[in-house]
Design an enzyme around this catalytic site. Structure first.
Site, PDB file in Angstrom:
ATOM      1  N   GLU A 105       1.621   3.677   2.659  1.00  0.00           N
ATOM      2  CA  GLU A 105       2.058   2.594   4.086  1.00  0.00           C
ATOM      3  C   GLU A 105       3.867   3.200   3.922  1.00  0.00           C
ATOM      4  OE1 GLU A 105      -0.468  -0.592   4.995  1.00  0.00           O
ATOM      5  OE2 GLU A 105      -2.262   0.400   4.725  1.00  0.00           O
TER       6      GLU A 105
ATOM      7  N   GLU B 292       1.980  -4.984  11.140  1.00  0.00           N
ATOM      8  CA  GLU B 292       1.505  -3.519  11.116  1.00  0.00           C
ATOM      9  C   GLU B 292       2.739  -2.549  12.044  1.00  0.00           C
ATOM     10  OE1 GLU B 292      -0.800  -2.511   9.632  1.00  0.00           O
ATOM     11  OE2 GLU B 292      -1.167  -4.714   8.763  1.00  0.00           O
TER      12      GLU B 292
ATOM     13  N   HIS C 240       3.827  -3.451   6.450  1.00  0.00           N
ATOM     14  CA  HIS C 240       2.586  -2.276   6.261  1.00  0.00           C
ATOM     15  C   HIS C 240       1.989  -1.112   7.632  1.00  0.00           C
ATOM     16  CE1 HIS C 240      -0.407  -4.614   2.903  1.00  0.00           C
ATOM     17  NE2 HIS C 240       0.511  -5.414   3.742  1.00  0.00           N
TER      18      HIS C 240
ATOM     19  N   HIS D  85       0.450  -1.186  -0.140  1.00  0.00           N
ATOM     20  CA  HIS D  85      -0.301   0.329   0.406  1.00  0.00           C
ATOM     21  C   HIS D  85       0.755   1.276  -0.074  1.00  0.00           C
ATOM     22  CE1 HIS D  85      -3.321  -2.661   2.115  1.00  0.00           C
ATOM     23  NE2 HIS D  85      -3.053  -2.656   0.681  1.00  0.00           N
TER      24      HIS D  85
END
Length: 782
Positions: A401, A628, A536, A398
């Site tokens: 990110e 994350e 991410h 992404h």
């Protein structure tokens, strides 16, 4: 009118206030004037440095004649491989000095024209080429290795509402509708859950709809405020945003003055819930407290907002114990955001510093024609060594990110520097592992987010590819193919549990498959990866397969056959991450992952059909998790040193897990050659892996005793017991396979004329089977 009121208040103060209060007001004004004068002087000095940098850049570029390594690696020389105007073309390069352009908004991580800002700046001379030290290089490029650069009001970073540096106790409000809409929820890009009305809603919302409402932030110390960024409420049920507002400043939270914007008290706010809007103070002003005072709001909504405050810390003459701000990291690395051009330069610089252990190559192109560059780090770059596992990190799936991208660029620099310094841990990692780092899987999306900057990109700008594809849902859905086959046959043991082929519909030209996804799939198929992590941002948790749930259930734990080891992998990263491991940390948005020790099965979080993690597990040998990294998808450059420290140990520890379990080579008993595609089957583990082209294999396993079988077409299976220790050192379990009699006969017959058995074949049959007639074997072979 405003001037008259201020004069009246000043007169009243002169008549009623104590001499001490008058002296303090006068000192505050003198301090503000002095700070502004210092900023003007620093600007002049900075402009002189920029001019010197341009001269040095031109000189160094003219003297540089040595090309990048020509041993099959990708060229990263200046001025080449810029994004083309059409997909699939190289187009003119953008690496030359002065091509990045000025940022459209100061202080928001956009491309800037001054070193020390968050944009790429004007400087393009690699470290030490112009006679400067590495510390000078980092200092001039905005890093924190040798102390902060001169502070400019236009480059003041966010205080940290979004990144949670600002504590909940520093935020107050005139009123709030309920606890879940309290002042602590008024943070830029904070996300709400699916349901409104809980404790974790998506904004601060006032209890009343009038112009007396405010959100206040206490900076804790004198701060040069330069602006605010506003956003509406995050909700799928409500539309609420502030359309205009006033800004008020104070030194004591009691006496306030209103900031004028071009002679007007009112600043322009939002026109929708999600797009961030920047409001700059016309004159940066020193204070401790700042208030956002909404004046108008969406007609069908209420007074709700999310915010970030921009400001620079200034010396407090009354605080003799005040210390300099923590630089965040002792490592001298290039802590700034790198666009495509700057990323290529940095990778080239690392390759030039460590040519013996690095190789830069491209696995394909994005839709806009940007190359997907990979940095390989190994003691024999470009070569798969027998028995050495292959590891990869992938970031930037992404594009908005961005922290993973910068962490991998930091990791390249760190491994290179520490290897040269003889760091035993790094030397062992590099010599025993072939490491591949892909910092930007979605470079087109990144450029979109980067053009807006860290505070203005919002929650989704740049997330998707240039074609509008979410790459995290773009891989073949092999989960449901496997589950459907198991249900149809009624026996899971009769269906494939690994190396599941890609369905035909996915390979057709009109399939909705991004070129970035196709490139990564080819890369996975070419390199026998063993372990990977997909980096991410936007949360603090590590998720592991399966990501896709059975029956498309929105949320349901869906474990793999290797669930125990995946939990170990996720824990190895989460438990060593400085923020994840902090039990006192605040929730990022609305989900408390600490109850799960900061790890979670992907399906139990939310279903993701077509994820890269699931595809990697079912189509290749590679185990992969999603990390994350931070609550903030696009941290400001000033926060990158601290984020590196938060993740550095985790990045190293996770790579070391590639050496857990068993490894070995499957060989032919007669020829001693490795056997490719031999199946390695662990008893009671319904997931097999296969040997690589040279016959070597790696099977990740937790400590324990295992019965392992090796199978290959044309060979008799072989089994043995293998013990896995607790240390991150693989147990060697080699296999030697003997060809079946039928396979041996086929090969012997193939050596005869016209398909008849040769004399050696006849002797072989008579010696081993005592047969004078070959009719039975002929019927078997035919």
């Amino acid at each position: 009118m405003e001037t008259c009121l201020r004069l009246l208040l000043a007169a009243l103060c002169l008549g009623r206030c104590s001499h001490g209060t008058q002296d303090r007001i006068l000192q505050d004004r003198i301090l503000q004037d002095q700070i502004l004068q210092d900023r003007i002087l620093q600007d002049q000095i900075l402009q002189d440095r920029i001019l010197q940098d341009r001269i040095l850049t031109t000189t160094a570029a003219a003297s540089r004649t040595r090309a990048y390594r020509a041993d099959g690696a990708e060229s990263l020389d200046t001025g080449t491989d810029g994004p083309g105007t059409h997909p699939g073309t190289d187009g003119p390069g953008t690496d030359g000095p002065g091509t990045d352009g000025p940022g459209t908004h100061p202080g928001t991580d956009g491309p800037g024209t001054h070193p020390g800002t968050d944009g790429p700046g004007e400087k393009t001379v690699p470290a030490e080429e112009d006679g400067t030290s590495k510390q000078d290089e980092v200092r001039r490029s905005g890093g924190h290795g040798g102390g902060p650069p001169p502070v400019k009001p236009s480059t003041c970073p966010p205080l940290g509402l979004e990144s949670l540096r600002v504590d909940d106790s520093q935020m107050r409000a005139s009123s709030y509708e309920r606890t879940g809409l309290g002042p602590h929820r008024g943070r830029l890009n904070i996300q709400s859950g699916l349901e409104d009305g809980d404790l974790y809603d998506g904004a601060w919302c006032a209890a009343a709809r009038d112009r007396d409402q405010w959100l206040e932030v206490d900076a804790l110390r004198p701060t040069l405020f330069t602006g605010v960024v506003l956003q509406g409420r995050s909700s799928i049920w409500s539309w609420d945003w502030v359309e205009s507002y006033k800004l008020q400043l104070s030194n004591d939270s009691e006496t306030w003055w209103t900031v004028l914007d071009g002679g007007r008290e009112v600043f322009e706010g939002n026109r929708n819930p999600e797009t961030p809007v920047l409001g700059l103070l016309p004159v940066p002003t020193v204070a401790r407290f700042i208030r956002i005072n909404p004046q108008t709001w969406f007609s069908n909504g209420t007074v709700c907002l999310r915010a970030e405050v921009l400001g620079c810390r200034v010396p407090d003459p009354d605080d003799v114990d005040a210390s300099d701000p923590d630089p965040g990291s002792k490592d001298v690395l290039d802590f700034r955001h790198h666009d495509y051009s700057e990323m290529r330069k940095l990778m080239r610089s690392v390759a030039d510093q460590c040519p013996d252990i690095t190789r830069v190559y491209s696995i394909g192109r994005s839709f806009r024609g940007r190359k997907l560059y990979v940095m390989e780090i190994s003691d024999q770059p470009g070569t798969h060594q027998l028995g050495e596992p292959e590891f990869r990190y992938v970031a930037g799936m992404h594009g908005n990110e961005v922290l993973g991208r910068e962490l991998l660029l930091n990791l390249m620099q760190y491994l290179c520097r520490e290897f040269r310094a003889g760091n035993r841990r790094v030397v062992r990692l590099v010599t025993e592992t072939r490491i591949h780092l892909l910092p930007s899987m979605n470079p087109d999306g990144y450029e979109e987010a980067y053009s807006k900057g860290s505070e203005l990109a919002g929650w989704a700008d740049g997330r998707y590819s240039a074609e509008g594809i979410d790459l995290n849902h773009n891989f073949p859905d092999l989960n449901n193919i496997m589950w459907d086959a198991q249900e149809n046959l009624g026996d899971p043991r009769r269906t494939a549990n690994h190396y599941i082929p890609i369905p035909e519909y996915y390979t057709q030209e009109d399939a909705t498959v991004a070129p970035e996804t196709r490139a990564v799939i080819s890369w996975m198929q070419d390199v026998p990866f063993v372990l990977s992590a997909n980096l991410h941002g936007g949360e603090l948790v590590v998720s592991y397969p399966f990501d896709c749930t059975r029956g498309w259930t929105p949320q349901e734990a869906t474990p793999t056959a290797d669930d125990a080891f995946f939990r170990w992998l996720a824990s190895s990263y989460a438990s060593t991450h400085l923020v994840m491991a902090d039990p006192a940390r605040r929730l990022c948005h609305y989900e408390d992952f600490q109850v799960h020790n900061n790890i979670i099965n992907g399906g139990a979080w939310h279903t993701v059909p077509g994820s890269m993690n699931d595809f990697s597990y079912l189509h290749t040998n590679c185990f992969e998790v999603t990390v994350e990294l931070s609550c903030d998808k696009f941290p400001h450059a000033s926060e990158l040193p601290a984020e590196w420290e938060n993740n550095k140990e985790s990045l190293l520890v996770y790579m070391e897990q590639v050496h857990r379990g068993i490894k070995g080579v499957v060989r032919d008993k007669t020829t001693k050659r490795g056997i490719a595609d031999a199946v390695i089957r662990v008893e009671d583990h319904d997931h097999d892996i296969r040997s690589a082209a040279d016959g070597d294999y790696w099977r990740l396993l937790n400590p324990g005793q295992y019965r392992v079988r090796a199978l290959a077409p044309g060979y008799l299976p072989s089994a043995r017991r293998c013990s896995v220790d607790t240390e991150p050192r693989p147990t060697v379990c080699d296999f030697t396979l003997t060809k079946t009699p039928v396979q041996r006969l086929k090969e012997l017959r193939a050596g005869g004329a016209g398909g008849s058995f040769t004399l050696p074949a006849r002797r072989f049959l008579n010696r081993n089977y005592g047969m004078k007639s070959l009719s039975k074997f002929k019927s078997i072979l035919n």
